[in-house]
Structure formats: C-alpha cells, structure tokens
Design an enzyme around this catalytic site. Structure first.
Site, mmCIF file in Angstrom:
data_model
loop_
_atom_site.group_PDB
_atom_site.id
_atom_site.type_symbol
_atom_site.label_atom_id
_atom_site.label_comp_id
_atom_site.label_asym_id
_atom_site.label_seq_id
_atom_site.Cartn_x
_atom_site.Cartn_y
_atom_site.Cartn_z
ATOM 1 N N GLU A 1 0.865 -1.178 0.000
ATOM 2 C CA GLU A 1 0.000 0.000 0.000
ATOM 3 C C GLU A 1 0.902 1.229 0.000
ATOM 4 O O GLU A 1 1.711 1.408 0.912
ATOM 5 C CB GLU A 1 -0.916 0.005 1.216
ATOM 6 C CG GLU A 1 -1.886 1.170 1.219
ATOM 7 C CD GLU A 1 -2.706 1.262 2.495
ATOM 8 O OE1 GLU A 1 -3.313 2.329 2.712
ATOM 9 O OE2 GLU A 1 -2.723 0.299 3.290
ATOM 10 N N ASP B 1 -5.734 9.700 8.290
ATOM 11 C CA ASP B 1 -4.432 9.353 8.860
ATOM 12 C C ASP B 1 -4.222 9.951 10.238
ATOM 13 O O ASP B 1 -4.544 11.114 10.492
ATOM 14 C CB ASP B 1 -3.312 9.815 7.924
ATOM 15 C CG ASP B 1 -3.342 9.077 6.597
ATOM 16 O OD1 ASP B 1 -3.613 7.869 6.629
ATOM 17 O OD2 ASP B 1 -3.106 9.701 5.545
#
Length: 286
Positions: A70, A81
C-alpha cells in the site's frame, strides 16, 4: 475542494505487462492462502522521509516477502491518517514530493509486487480526472487505489472510470458500517475490501479490538469472494498473527513509517522495515 500541494504529472510510460489490477491483487491473496497464511501488506509514504529512503523501503518490502504494497500519495489534508502518517505526508510534501514521486516508487517495485495507491479524491480530480489518473497509475504498474474520502454512492463516475481502465478501486468498511451498506459495498468491491479495525484514524494501538472478528466475518459474507484485509492499529507481529487468523490480509502502516523515520538513513530504514516484516511473516505462517 482545495488543491494544495498539487502539481501536474506529464510523464507517462507504457503500461506494465501484467493482468488487470483486480486479477493481480486476488492472485497475490491466493498465493498467500496457498502458503497457509494471510497476505502481508505493508504501507509506506512515498517521498518519506526523502525520495531515496522511500525507494529503499519499497525495495525492502518486496525483498522481505510483501504480498501487496500500500503506497501513500502525500497530501496536505489526509483525513484518515493519524499523527504518524500525517506527519510523514507533511514532511514528504515539504521535501518536494508529488504524485510523480509516488508513481516513481510504484514503478520501482510494481513488477515484483502488486501496488495499491492510497490517495485522496482531490488528487484524482486535480490530475486530469478519474480516467487520466487511472492511466497514470496503470502506466506506473499500480494495480489498485484506495480513496478513503470517496464513500459508496458519491462520485460513482470515478468508480466507473477506474473499472473501465482496469484499476481496482478498493472500498473501506468500518465498525460503524450498517449491514445493508456493507452488502452494497461487497457487491462492487475490487481487489480486496479494506476493513478499518476501529473507529478513528490510523496509528498503533495496544490491542486488537474484541469485535473485529465479528466485523471481518460479516464483511467476508458480504464480499462475494473478494478478499478481506484489515488495517489500522496493527503494530506488532503478534497482533498481525492474531488478525491473520480471521482475515485474508494484514495491513501494517504506522509502525513501519515510524521505523523508517527513526532509522536515520535509507539503508537503516530498509534494514529496520525488513527485519520487522521478516518477523511478521514468520508469525503469520504460524
């Protein structure tokens, strides 16, 4: 939408000669399953802490036996995030990283390992729209993309364009996903279904949530055979092994980004992440 930190990408290389993204990702999961383990799926931020180190880390992932990589595309407003990966994106951008940086990293390993880009929808729109973005990604050898701020039912033209070009659009499922919505997500999933282990953003956590097994089971039932991988909060080989007993794949992000940040050099970062992934792969095999 804002368009901060975005630059056009003009260089396009011929597509790599491998199957369509969905097929290649599924084949990687099947290969891991044939070895009796879940797929090992490490994350890295392109351009972090610098271009050289991110290229070295990507190569180390491939050398260490990653099944799918990824690859984060640096963005100024990464809503999914947590502190570690957000800081990595900020540092990468400050060092001049762009989508072109991510595509370079992708190209460097995509013949060895399927690569799935982690990208926000503004990046897709700003780089020529969905069709052009998919072509850029495929030309670099990418197999798929995760777009965390593109929920089911919004901008379906992007999903259609990715499907038409052969770039797998990987959907996300959270603990708050309703059963009827889960069924709709499973019906259109490509590559794999990304199960977010807990409510919140990315980051290391002390334990695997007790309710995760039930969520993974429900997602598998809805996914119509599409592999199911779990991310968010997996920070030790033991946690990876625990998740690997219920899921088809295990995604590890913040722990590896932190290791790269603390290493101090490209070689040190490559050694650090390779060591961790080696231990994790052994734990998954057990």
């Amino acid at each position: 939408m804002t368009r901060k930190n975005l630059q056009p990408v003009t260089e396009v290389h011929p597509p790599a000669s491998h199957p369509l993204g969905d097929e290649r990702i599924r084949a990687a999961f099947e290969a891991a399953r044939n070895e009796g383990r879940a797929a090992l799926m490490p994350y890295l931020m392109a351009g972090f802490p610098d271009r050289e180190t991110s290229l070295a880390v990507a190569a180390a992932y491939a050398d260490a036996g990653a099944d799918v990589i990824e690859l984060g595309v640096p963005f100024s407003d990464p809503l999914a995030d947590g502190p570690t990966i957000h800081a990595a994106a900020t540092a990468a951008l400050a060092n001049g990283a762009t989508l072109a940086t991510a595509l370079e990293v992708c190209r460097s390993v995509s013949e060895r390992v399927p690569v799935v880009l982690m990208v926000y929808v503004n990046m897709v729109i700003a780089h020529g729209g969905a069709t052009e973005f998919a072509r850029l990604a495929l030309a670099a050898g990418a197999s798929g993309a995760i777009v965390p701020d593109l929920p089911l039912g919004e901008a379906e033209d992007i999903r259609d364009a990715f499907n038409a070009e052969g770039l797998a659009l990987v959907p996300l499922v959270a603990p708050t996903t309703a059963p009827e919505r889960l069924a709709r997500i499973g019906a259109v999933a490509k590559g794999f279904v990304y199960v977010v282990s807990t409510v919140g953003t990315t980051g290391e956590r002390a334990e695997v949530p007790p309710a995760l097994a039930e969520l993974v089971a429900a997602t598998k039932a809805a996914s119509l055979g599409t592999p199911v991988a779990v991310g968010f909060g997996i920070g030790t080989p033991a946690q990876a092994a625990e998740v690997g007993r219920i899921a088809d794949g295990v995604i590890i992000g913040s722990r590896l980004v932190r290791a790269a940040a603390e290493a101090g050099s490209a070689e040190g970062a490559a050694d650090a992440v390779a060591g961790f992934l080696g231990e994790t792969r052994v734990a998954l095999a057990r």
